[in-house]
Design an enzyme around this catalytic site. Structure first.
Site, PDB file in Angstrom:
ATOM      1  N   HIS A 113      -3.691   2.146  -2.870  1.00  0.00           N
ATOM      2  CA  HIS A 113      -3.761   1.604  -1.506  1.00  0.00           C
ATOM      3  C   HIS A 113      -4.588   2.538  -0.621  1.00  0.00           C
ATOM      4  O   HIS A 113      -4.499   3.760  -0.741  1.00  0.00           O
ATOM      5  CB  HIS A 113      -2.349   1.430  -0.935  1.00  0.00           C
ATOM      6  N   GLY A 141      -4.055  -4.023   8.927  1.00  0.00           N
ATOM      7  CA  GLY A 141      -3.260  -3.696  10.120  1.00  0.00           C
ATOM      8  C   GLY A 141      -4.041  -3.776  11.422  1.00  0.00           C
ATOM      9  O   GLY A 141      -3.560  -3.346  12.463  1.00  0.00           O
ATOM     10  N   ASN A 156       4.067  -5.886   1.099  1.00  0.00           N
ATOM     11  CA  ASN A 156       4.074  -4.422   1.118  1.00  0.00           C
ATOM     12  C   ASN A 156       4.709  -3.996   2.446  1.00  0.00           C
ATOM     13  O   ASN A 156       4.069  -4.051   3.489  1.00  0.00           O
ATOM     14  CB  ASN A 156       2.617  -3.933   1.015  1.00  0.00           C
ATOM     15  N   GLU A 202      -8.776  -5.254  -0.549  1.00  0.00           N
ATOM     16  CA  GLU A 202      -8.298  -5.004   0.803  1.00  0.00           C
ATOM     17  C   GLU A 202      -9.379  -4.266   1.591  1.00  0.00           C
ATOM     18  O   GLU A 202      -9.478  -3.034   1.515  1.00  0.00           O
ATOM     19  CB  GLU A 202      -7.034  -4.144   0.763  1.00  0.00           C
ATOM     20  N   SER A 246      -4.490  -8.121   7.182  1.00  0.00           N
ATOM     21  CA  SER A 246      -4.175  -9.032   8.290  1.00  0.00           C
ATOM     22  C   SER A 246      -4.055 -10.486   7.845  1.00  0.00           C
ATOM     23  O   SER A 246      -4.431 -11.397   8.586  1.00  0.00           O
ATOM     24  CB  SER A 246      -5.197  -8.881   9.425  1.00  0.00           C
ATOM     25  N   GLU A 305      -4.259   3.455   2.343  1.00  0.00           N
ATOM     26  CA  GLU A 305      -3.490   4.440   3.134  1.00  0.00           C
ATOM     27  C   GLU A 305      -3.192   5.669   2.284  1.00  0.00           C
ATOM     28  O   GLU A 305      -3.198   6.793   2.780  1.00  0.00           O
ATOM     29  CB  GLU A 305      -2.200   3.796   3.665  1.00  0.00           C
ATOM     30  N   LYS A 337       5.546  -1.163   3.427  1.00  0.00           N
ATOM     31  CA  LYS A 337       5.131   0.183   3.868  1.00  0.00           C
ATOM     32  C   LYS A 337       6.365   0.964   4.337  1.00  0.00           C
ATOM     33  O   LYS A 337       7.446   0.768   3.774  1.00  0.00           O
ATOM     34  CB  LYS A 337       4.047   0.077   4.946  1.00  0.00           C
TER      35      LYS A 337
HETATM   36  P1  PGA Z   1      -1.683  -5.847   6.716  1.00  0.00           P
HETATM   37  O1  PGA Z   1      -1.596  -4.820   5.467  1.00  0.00           O
HETATM   38  O2  PGA Z   1      -1.327  -7.207   6.163  1.00  0.00           O
HETATM   39  O3  PGA Z   1      -0.678  -5.336   7.694  1.00  0.00           O
HETATM   40  O4  PGA Z   1      -3.087  -5.789   7.224  1.00  0.00           O
HETATM   41  C1  PGA Z   1      -2.016  -5.178   4.182  1.00  0.00           C
HETATM   42  C2  PGA Z   1      -1.867  -4.003   3.243  1.00  0.00           C
HETATM   43  O5  PGA Z   1      -2.144  -2.877   3.655  1.00  0.00           O
HETATM   44  O6  PGA Z   1      -1.466  -4.160   2.065  1.00  0.00           O
END
Ligand code: PGA
Length: 252
Positions: A97, A175, A9, A169, A215, A99, A11
């Site tokens: 997601h 992140g 992803n 997640e 992460s 976010e 983003k």
């Molecule tokens: P990250 O994001 O690997 O940067 O923690 C994962 C995600 O949000 O899909």
């Protein structure tokens, strides 16, 4: 055997030149060292999706989108319909997601409708669920995840549910550099699979790919993927570097 999936992803990262370069590097990585039995998906920012579909045509890399709208078409400025994605050759779409839930107020009802549109247009939804830090600290994570599964998925017919990929997640791990331990991930993945089994039967649940996200990186992917109910990863930050992403896909 269940499908193993590693999905990147991206983003809101990379410009057009960088996106092209990242895909070229990835294709080189997988050409030198294929990841047999692993479905590799990249989800670039929306403007580059078509080019990435063309660039990866005929290769083992599949393309996903990071979102789609819940309506078929119409006056929704700035939005993208599932049918549009399908028409350019996209195969997966990340939905729900955290976010998008946090910054754009996407509710479970919105996400449920998006899943319906995606399935109608033969896109594979990667449905994201997971608890906030305060919910984990309060010991409410199972309750939260169960409510998310119920609200977004339980209305689906079994033939539809059989196509859905789930990504667990934990929001506190996205992140942040803080990863769920393999035991924490396994505990929740087994819980999710049990809930799907309660709703749709054991056979369907056993076939459902449940990915871990938050992460995930080359140094921890293997210990996560060794868990019996972890079928791969949804990778954010580490998907922006071809070598790291390829290393994760080789961690099974
Ligand atoms: P990250 O994001 O690997 O940067 O923690 C994962 C995600 O949000 O899909």
């Amino acid at each position: 055997m269940r499908e193993k999936i590693v999905a990147g992803n991206w983003k809101m990262n990379k410009n057009r030149t960088e996106a092209k370069a990242l895909v070229s590097e990835l294709l080189k990585e997988f050409k030198h060292k294929p990841a047999p039995g692993v479905t590799v998906v990249v989800a670039p920012p929306m403007p580059f999706t078509g080019e990435v579909v063309d660039q990866t045509a005929g290769t083992s890399v599949q393309v996903g989108a990071q979102n789609c709208h819940q309506s078929e078409s119409g006056a929704y400025t700035g939005e993208v319909a599932a049918e549009m994605l399908k028409s350019i050759g996209v195969q997966y779409v990340i939905l729900g997601h955290s976010e998008r839930r946090t910054y754009y107020g996407e509710t479970d009802a919105f996400v449920a409708a998006k899943i319906d549109r995606a399935l109608e247009h033969d896109l594979v939804p990667i449905y994201c669920c997971g608890e906030l830090l305060e919910e984990r600290k309060a010991g409410r994570h199972f309750e939260v995840i169960e409510a998310q599964l119920k609200a977004a998925l339980y209305h689906l017919h079994p033939t539809e549910m059989a196509k859905v990929v789930i990504a667990y997640e934990p929001v506190w791990a996205i992140g942040t550099g803080e990863t769920a331990t393999p035991e924490q991930a396994q505990e929740v993945h087994a819980f999710i699979r049990q809930k799907i089994a309660d709703q749709y039967g054991r056979e369907l649940a056993e076939g459902c790919a449940i990915l871990y996200g938050g992460s995930c990186k080359p140094s921890n992917a293997q210990s996560l993927f060794l868990q019996p109910d972890v079928d791969g990863g949804l990778i954010g930050g580490a998907s922006l570097k071809a070598a790291d992403f390829a290393a994760i896909a080789h961690s099974f």
